[in-house]
Structures are given as C-alpha cells and as structure tokens.
Design a protein around this motif. Sequence first.
Motif, PDB file in Angstrom:
ATOM      1  N   ARG A  23       5.536   8.774 -10.771  1.00 41.77           N
ATOM      2  CA  ARG A  23       6.637   8.580 -11.723  1.00 41.77           C
ATOM      3  C   ARG A  23       6.175   7.902 -13.012  1.00 41.77           C
ATOM      4  N   ARG A  24       4.871   7.704 -13.166  1.00 45.49           N
ATOM      5  CA  ARG A  24       4.288   7.076 -14.355  1.00 45.49           C
ATOM      6  C   ARG A  24       4.873   5.681 -14.581  1.00 45.49           C
ATOM      7  N   GLN A  25       4.998   4.929 -13.501  1.00 41.99           N
ATOM      8  CA  GLN A  25       5.584   3.601 -13.571  1.00 41.99           C
ATOM      9  C   GLN A  25       4.549   2.493 -13.423  1.00 41.99           C
ATOM     10  N   ALA A  26       3.301   2.836 -13.649  1.00 40.61           N
ATOM     11  CA  ALA A  26       2.222   1.844 -13.656  1.00 40.61           C
ATOM     12  C   ALA A  26       1.219   2.246 -14.729  1.00 40.61           C
ATOM     13  N   ALA A  27       0.613   1.247 -15.352  1.00 40.88           N
ATOM     14  CA  ALA A  27      -0.325   1.516 -16.437  1.00 40.88           C
ATOM     15  C   ALA A  27      -1.610   2.152 -15.915  1.00 40.88           C
ATOM     16  N   ASP A  28      -2.147   3.072 -16.694  1.00 39.69           N
ATOM     17  CA  ASP A  28      -3.459   3.647 -16.424  1.00 39.69           C
ATOM     18  C   ASP A  28      -4.498   2.637 -16.894  1.00 39.69           C
ATOM     19  N   ILE A  29      -5.239   2.067 -15.945  1.00 38.36           N
ATOM     20  CA  ILE A  29      -6.209   1.024 -16.293  1.00 38.36           C
ATOM     21  C   ILE A  29      -7.646   1.512 -16.155  1.00 38.36           C
ATOM     22  N   THR A  30      -7.822   2.821 -16.124  1.00 36.02           N
ATOM     23  CA  THR A  30      -9.146   3.407 -15.900  1.00 36.02           C
ATOM     24  C   THR A  30     -10.181   2.883 -16.881  1.00 36.02           C
ATOM     25  N   TYR A  88      -2.287  -5.256  -6.874  1.00 31.49           N
ATOM     26  CA  TYR A  88      -1.500  -5.504  -8.081  1.00 31.49           C
ATOM     27  C   TYR A  88      -1.678  -4.356  -9.069  1.00 31.49           C
ATOM     28  N   MET A  89      -0.566  -4.040  -9.735  1.00 30.03           N
ATOM     29  CA  MET A  89      -0.535  -3.006 -10.756  1.00 30.03           C
ATOM     30  C   MET A  89       0.013  -3.631 -12.030  1.00 30.03           C
ATOM     31  N   PHE A 124       0.794  -1.225   0.000  1.00 25.31           N
ATOM     32  CA  PHE A 124       0.000   0.000   0.000  1.00 25.31           C
ATOM     33  C   PHE A 124       0.834   1.287   0.000  1.00 25.31           C
ATOM     34  N   THR A 125       2.079   1.210   0.464  1.00 21.96           N
ATOM     35  CA  THR A 125       2.901   2.420   0.468  1.00 21.96           C
ATOM     36  C   THR A 125       3.566   2.678  -0.880  1.00 21.96           C
ATOM     37  N   ASP A 126       3.434   1.759  -1.830  1.00 17.32           N
ATOM     38  CA  ASP A 126       4.114   1.902  -3.117  1.00 17.32           C
ATOM     39  C   ASP A 126       3.370   2.738  -4.157  1.00 17.32           C
ATOM     40  N   PRO A 127       2.042   2.573  -4.318  1.00 23.06           N
ATOM     41  CA  PRO A 127       1.369   3.142  -5.483  1.00 23.06           C
ATOM     42  C   PRO A 127       1.537   4.646  -5.694  1.00 23.06           C
ATOM     43  N   ALA A 128       1.493   5.441  -4.632  1.00 22.08           N
ATOM     44  CA  ALA A 128       1.535   6.893  -4.820  1.00 22.08           C
ATOM     45  C   ALA A 128       2.770   7.330  -5.595  1.00 22.08           C
ATOM     46  N   GLN A 129       3.934   6.806  -5.215  1.00 19.23           N
ATOM     47  CA  GLN A 129       5.149   7.200  -5.908  1.00 19.23           C
ATOM     48  C   GLN A 129       5.243   6.578  -7.291  1.00 19.23           C
ATOM     49  N   LEU A 130       4.763   5.353  -7.456  1.00 18.23           N
ATOM     50  CA  LEU A 130       4.766   4.731  -8.777  1.00 18.23           C
ATOM     51  C   LEU A 130       3.883   5.511  -9.751  1.00 18.23           C
ATOM     52  N   ILE A 131       2.735   5.951  -9.263  1.00 19.32           N
ATOM     53  CA  ILE A 131       1.827   6.737 -10.104  1.00 19.32           C
ATOM     54  C   ILE A 131       2.472   8.071 -10.469  1.00 19.32           C
TER      55      ILE A 131
END
Length: 448
Positions: free
Chosen positions: A108-115, A314-315, A99-106
């Motif tokens: 830095r654009r290091q996870a796909a936008d799955i909207t 999961y991202m 849970f502490t990972d997503p904010a920084q990954l988002i």
Amino acid sequence: MNSFRLRRVAGLLLVGSLAVTACSSAADTASGGKVVLSVNGQPPQTQAFERKIFDEDVAEFEAANPDIDIQPHEGFMDPKTFSAKLAGGQLEDVFYAYFTDPAQLIARRQAADITDHVKDLPHYTEIRQELRDVFAKDGKVFGVPTANYSMGLLYNRKLFQQAGLNPDTPPKTWDEVKEAAKKITALGDNKVGFAEYSKNNQGGWHFTAWMYSVGGKIARQDGDKWVADFDNDKGRQVLQHLKDMRWRDGTMGEKQLLVIEDVQQMMGAGQLGMYLAAPDNVPTIVNQFKGDYADYGLTGIPDGKGTLIGGEGYMINPKATPEKIKAGLKWIGWKYLNPDRFDKNLKRYKDQGQPIGLPVPPVADIWTGDVKAKQTELKVANATVPVQNFKSYVDSTPAGLIEPPNAQQVYAILDNVVQAVLTDRDADPATLLADAEAKVNPVLAQVK
C-alpha cells in the motif's frame, strides 16, 4: 502468544488512550536546526525497568547526536488506525512493525523506501537474510528487523533423566518426540509426555508451526491472490500424529482445550515433558510458575524442515524527508542494532536480576558472522542461566517462515481442527482439513 505479540497487544491498548499528537514529517527541524524525530515503542510507565532503559537510551543518543531531537511515544503500530494516522499526519516518523505487517504496508506504499539509505547502516548485512527479507520486496528495502523468535521444542530435563532419556540429546524428529512422550508418561503420577494448545487462536498458531516443521504451508500465493494449502498429505500427517499421541499412546493427558498458561503451569509444576515454544517461555515458567532454569532445555523444532518465526522491526513514515530517514536509521541502528552496546545492555539487565544466556533480548538473536560470535561470547560471559541447555536450539538452522496472511482469523478456524482431533477419538483428519480450507479461503481472499 509470545513476548512480541503480548508486547504489541499492550501497545495497542495504550495507543487508544494516548492524546493525539501531530507527528507528521511537515516539521522537520526544531529551533536550533535539530532534526525532530518522533518514534514509538516507548514502554509504558507500568513497565518501570523497560521504561527506564528506553528513556536512558534516548538521553544518551541525543547527547551523542546533538543535531537530533527524539520525541518518544508509548505504544506500537495499530493496524486498525494506521492508515487514518498516516493520512492525518499523526503517524510517528519511526514506527514499530510486527513481522506480519510489512508486506501489506509495502504493497500500500505506507512505508518509506530506504534502499538508498540502509547501505550506510552499520552491520545491516550481518542481520540474517530471512529476517531482512521480511521488510523488503523486489530488491527494495522498507524497514529493518530488530528482534525475532522462532519456535522450538521446550522440554523438562529432569523428567527426561527420570524416564531414562538423555537430556543432552533431545528429540530431533516427531517420531522421537512420540517415543520420548511414551517414556515420560510411563513415569505415572499424572505425568504428561506432550501437551498442545487448542484455544484462543493458539491451536491454529501451533498447527501452523507443525506444518512448517514437516515442510508444509498454511497458505500459498496463486498469482495475485492467497489460497489455503493445508488440506494435503502433510496436513493429514500432522493431525494423525497428534491423534495417535492423544488416543493411541495416551501421552497427552485427559485434560484438553489448553492455552499457553495451562501448559506453562504444567511445565513449572514438573508434570509435563515437552511442548512447542519460543525461548521467552522459559523465564515465564520460572517467574510465574516457580520453575528452575536448570530443569529446562530447548532444542530445534522436530523434523526441522521449517519453523515459524515472528518478531519486530521498525519502518519509516513514507512522508519522511531524507533528513528524517537518515536520522531515523541512525536511531534504529544505535538503539537496536549496535554490537558496541551489547556488553553494556547485558550488564544493565544482569544488574536488575534479568536472566542472561537465553536466546532472547536484550541482545536479540538476529545476527550472523562476527557479530553473532561476539554476541555469543558476551552472553556466555554474563550468563545467569545454563547456556548449554539451549545450545541445540541456537545451533539448529531450519528455514524461518512467517505467519500466514490474516493470521488471527485463520488461526481461529484452525483451532476447531486441533480441538476436534484432541477431544474426539473418531475425528477424521481429512474431513476436518477439507472443511477448514473451505472456511479459510474466503479469509485469504480479503488480503490486498
């Protein structure tokens, strides 16, 4: 410090020992036109039962989805190597995130936008909103939560009865905890009313939980930066409460500088009345320290203005094609978020002697509405532990708050604060908090 974190640490150790395998989205399909999907989170062979379950699930999923080829990898996401793996095309298509990972990954654009894809994920909207929010920003979705924990108050029902306390109406406030601790300590024979961690970053972790419970924070955003936010009335309230229990009331015992294993052992030995914990502590106390499920209860965190939550989800690799995103979400939904498999999963765990009825996986407590009702019904039907002992925890609804940025560095500093209050009768909460904020702010300044 909890099952999710311990599992993640084990995964990080495994990551370093695995042979490097190309996992980029460059190769979308195998021969025969299958979508090739690399996923991490596979348990190591040393965890035989969990590995067997995972591998069985891969085979069952592939049989039901012959157009998808799952390539499982041991380990989880290692923040220290993540960026290099992504840049080198070695990051799995579907990857685990604490849970502490997503904010920084988002950021830095290091996870796909799955909207545009998540709307097709069954039951997504029935996941608790605060958990979905961990993987979202500005109305866009970048991941899916699959399991979580939240902090509550674990207590010894047998000691409550011996002390004239009703184990079916556990404390709801910190003042009630203080009074219950006095009665338990008064039983004598080295009984300790309440215990707290203060080493190995665990003191800072629990200080954070205390702050959330009274409506406080550890850090807040000030424009585009983070700043410390605990040198205030709420911070002093928490430390003074601990200080009073330790020195004025004498309800925390003489032995201090404790860690989680110390406290679990005390609880298993029937010497401890209460401590802050997540539900996964209970099977550890039973299995490692010879406790009995019937002796323990879990209730919501005292005062209940907020509680520390953690967990996993999961991202998807930002280089993934739409085909891989679609296949990845199908795997996540089928494996982790599938109410149709609740009964089967519970029975698999029950057949292996795993405890059923606690608010922990194999059926994660992340749901609302009809899915939650179904989950609860099946847990009760398959229960091997006294479900009623944990009902007040399940029914509690404090606001869920995740850990602060750079949490482990912050916790290391806050350890010293908790240690001082518990080992020095003359420690001054205001001075301790001011000194700690001066050290925490440079750590928060590193957050990008």
